[in-house]
Structure formats: C-alpha cells, structure tokens
Design a protein around this motif. Structure first.
Motif: not given
Ligand code: ADP
Ligand code: MG
Length: 378
Positions: A1-15, A343-346
């Motif tokens: 499987m190819a490496a994930q090159r995804v920049v995950e969308v940050p979770k919902a704004a601060k609550q 968030s996560k970034q490659v």
C-alpha cells in the motif's frame, strides 16, 4: 500500500466541551530496547512531535497536540501546564477530569502518582486544591468548604471501592439533576494534605500489590481517584455547590492481541477493554462536536458513565497521553498518537536518530548497522 500523504483535516474548532490533549514522552530506556535501535519518536516543539513512518523509513509523521511534554519535562512542568489551570473551577461547583492514557510502561502511573522524590499529578493537584480553599476562605468568609475523597477501580466492568476492598461491584446512578453518583462508595473527609497522604497512599499501594498477584491487573484496570469539594453558603438560605475532580490512571491502551504468537488482529477492539474503547469514542465524539450523530456514548461503559458529568459538557477535561520512545512500543505509540492528535502530516525527510546519547547503546547500534540489519517495519 502506498504511504499516506494525507494532511488530515484538523478536528472541529475549539469548543468548551473539547478535551484538551497533552502528550508526554518518557525518557529512552536502554532496558526497553533489546535490539539497541534507539528512539523512533522525538519532540520538535511544545506542541509537535515526529515519529518515523514504518511504511517508508525516509519519512516521518508529524503530530500536533494542545501541548507536548518532552522527555526532559519535569513533574512540576506537566502539572503547571496541563492540570493546575483547571483546578480553580472545582471550588465553584464545576467538574473536571484528568486522565493518563497510553500503553503499559509509557509512564501513566509516573505521571499521575509519581514517587516520593518526584510526586506526580495526584499529590500536586490535591495539595493545590487545599491551597486554593485556604486562600478562598481567607479572602471571603461567605462560604464554608469541605474536601473529601473516594478511590475506586474499574476492572472487567465492575466498580470496586479501593477504600473498602471487601465491597462488591457498586452500581452507578444518576440523580434528578443529572449528577452521577455511586451510592455506597466510601467518601472520606480530608482535613489537610497530610491527611490525604496518610489515607490515600496505603490504598494505592494495596492496588499495586494486588495487581502483581493478579496477573497484570493494574494494566487492565482503571484507577479512579475522586476529590470532591463541597461549599456551603453561610447565608440563611444555604446554597450548596459540589465540584468534582476525577484523577484517572487508565488501563494500558496496548493492543494485547497483537502480541499473540501470530500477530493476529481482531476486528473489534471494544471487547478487550470496553471502558477504554468507549472512552476513546466519547473523547472523539466530544472533539468532533458530537461525532456527527450528536450522540456521545457515555452509557456504553462503566468508566464513561461514571464520568458523564465530568467529561465534556461544562466540565474541564485533560487527557495526558503517555508514550515511550523505543521501537518496541512503535505500534502502540502510533495508535495512541492517532487517537490523541489534532492533526497529522507526512514529512519527507529521513529521521536522524540524534536523540540517543547513551554511549553503550550507540555502540550496540552501530554494530547492528554493520550487520545491515533492519527493515522499515518494526
Ligand atoms: P505505566 O503506568 O504507563 O505502565 P509507569 O509509570 O509504571 O508506566 O512507567 C514505566 C517505568 O518508566 C517506571 O519505571 C517509571 O518510573 C519510568 N518512567 C515513566 N515516565 C518517566 C519519566 N517521565 N521520567 C523518568 N522515568 C519515567
Ligand atoms: Mg501504571
């Protein structure tokens, strides 16, 4: 499987109901690293860390949190940044919770309890609650304060009173004001910090000795300390407010099934530790604003049911995710980080293993490198 090159969308704004997430990396330990591979995680700044990407060793994965405490962070620093700010709310009748999450051996008990030389979050928080109450009583005599504690364990979905070890599984109830309570649970009044010290320590030691006999029970159970602050207004029509602080040393988050002979992965992890699995879902649902469906599954386990009035909503919650730097922990670290991260970034660059400084380890590792051992997958 190819490496994930995804920049995950940050979770919902601060609550307000969001759980604050801190990560603490414990120091590298030679004895946890038989292969002498060094560390696979390192901190970058006060909110960011990176871990080598096992799918592609020329990449690292960078994660961001509300706070990152590196291996040099002291008990005092962790307490000041992640716990102390929420304590004043307890005196105003609000609820709060602090959890230590992460695999067994990553530092949960060190963070929460610590030792005589390096006291952890629990003794520091209780001392601070006493100090805050003293200061309040001095500044304004409109209210009387009383502090008490309860201490329980959730093991196999049973609620056990650690201050009364002979007690059976206790029921969790909700009153008409939606407060969660456990009728029959010991509630010990505390007059001072040293009073707490003498009452709590023997009970926490009980748990440790029992656990070694009962086959790693401590890594499968949740230890829950409850500090209650009740304040009563001195006016004729007495108002009473109760603030609760839960301090929780969670069960190990490791996936025990992977350590089986064949590395089998089952589909559903909920059955292993229902309370821990449900806690993950609750924290996730809170951070995404109800998880789409709007339902936060508090009722699905004992731990989350108990914490329903002290986790999310108007409560102040902090989760300290403890991780270990050695490759032995890689997959458990990876899983814990994916759960905790905002968030996560490659990042496409080789991981320079410059964090390992122990001379014996470096010698051992370079020998292994000569033998050209090692694959990308731990
Ligand atoms: P857990 O409760 O998550 O299983 P522990 O708190 O028992 O893990 O930690 C495992 C070992 O690592 C213990 O010997 C502990 O003293 C040590 N340790 C954990 N975190 C730290 C730290 N930040 N600094 C120094 N030693 C630590
Ligand atoms: Mg522990």
């Amino acid at each position: 499987m190819a490496a994930q090159r995804v920049v995950e969308v940050p979770k919902a704004a601060k609550q307000t109901s969001r759980v604050r997430v801190a990560v603490r990396l414990r120091p590298y330990m030679v004895k946890q690293d038989d292969k002498g591979e060094g560390a696979c995680v390192r901190g970058l700044d006060s909110q960011t860390l990176e871990i080598i990407n096992w799918r592609n060793a020329t990449e690292t994965l960078q994660y961001q949190f509300d706070a990152f405490h590196d291996e040099q962070a002291t008990q005092q620093e962790v307490f000041l940044s992640s716990v102390k700010p929420i304590l004043p709310h307890i005196l105003k009748g609000q609820n709060a919770s602090v959890f230590a999450y992460g695999p067994t051996g990553a530092g949960k008990t060190h963070t929460m309890l610590g030792g005589p030389e390096q006291p952890g979050v629990i003794p520091r928080a209780v001392r601070e609650v006493f100090n805050l109450v003293k200061a309040k009583e001095k500044e304004d005599n409109a209210w009387d304060y009383s502090i008490s504690m309860s201490y329980l364990e959730i093991y196999n979905e049973k609620v056990l009173d650690l201050l009364c070890p002979s007690a059976q599984d206790l029921p969790i109830r909700e009153d008409k004001d939606r407060n969660i309570l456990i009728p029959g649970l010991t509630n010990t009044p505390l007059t001072s910090f040293s009073d707490f010290h003498t009452q709590f320590l023997p009970a926490s030691l009980n748990r440790t000795t029992a656990s070694t006999k009962l086959n790693q029970r401590s890594s499968r159970s949740h230890a829950v300390l409850l500090i209650k602050v009740v304040r009563t207004q001195r006016a004729v029509q007495q108002r009473v407010q109760t603030g609760k602080l839960y301090l929780v040393d969670l069960a190990g988050s490791e996936d025990n099934r992977r350590t089986g002979n064949k590395g089998i992965r089952l589909k559903e992890s909920g059955a292993i530790n229902l309370s821990l699995f449900t806690l993950s879902k609750v924290v996730d649902a809170l951070s995404t604003g109800g998880g789409g469906s709007g339902r936060v599954p508090y009722r699905d386990s004992k731990l989350t049911r108990l914490l329903q009035d002290s986790l999310g909503g108007s409560a102040h919650s902090v989760m300290i995710t403890n991780i270990a730097p050695e490759y032995t922990y890689y997959f458990d670290t990876y899983t814990a980080l994916n759960f905790a991260a905002k968030s996560k970034q490659v990042i496409n660059k080789p991981f320079v293993r410059e964090t390992v400084t122990t001379p014996s380890v470096q010698v051992k590792r370079s020998r292994e490198e000569q033998e050209a051992v090692g694959s990308g997958e731990p």
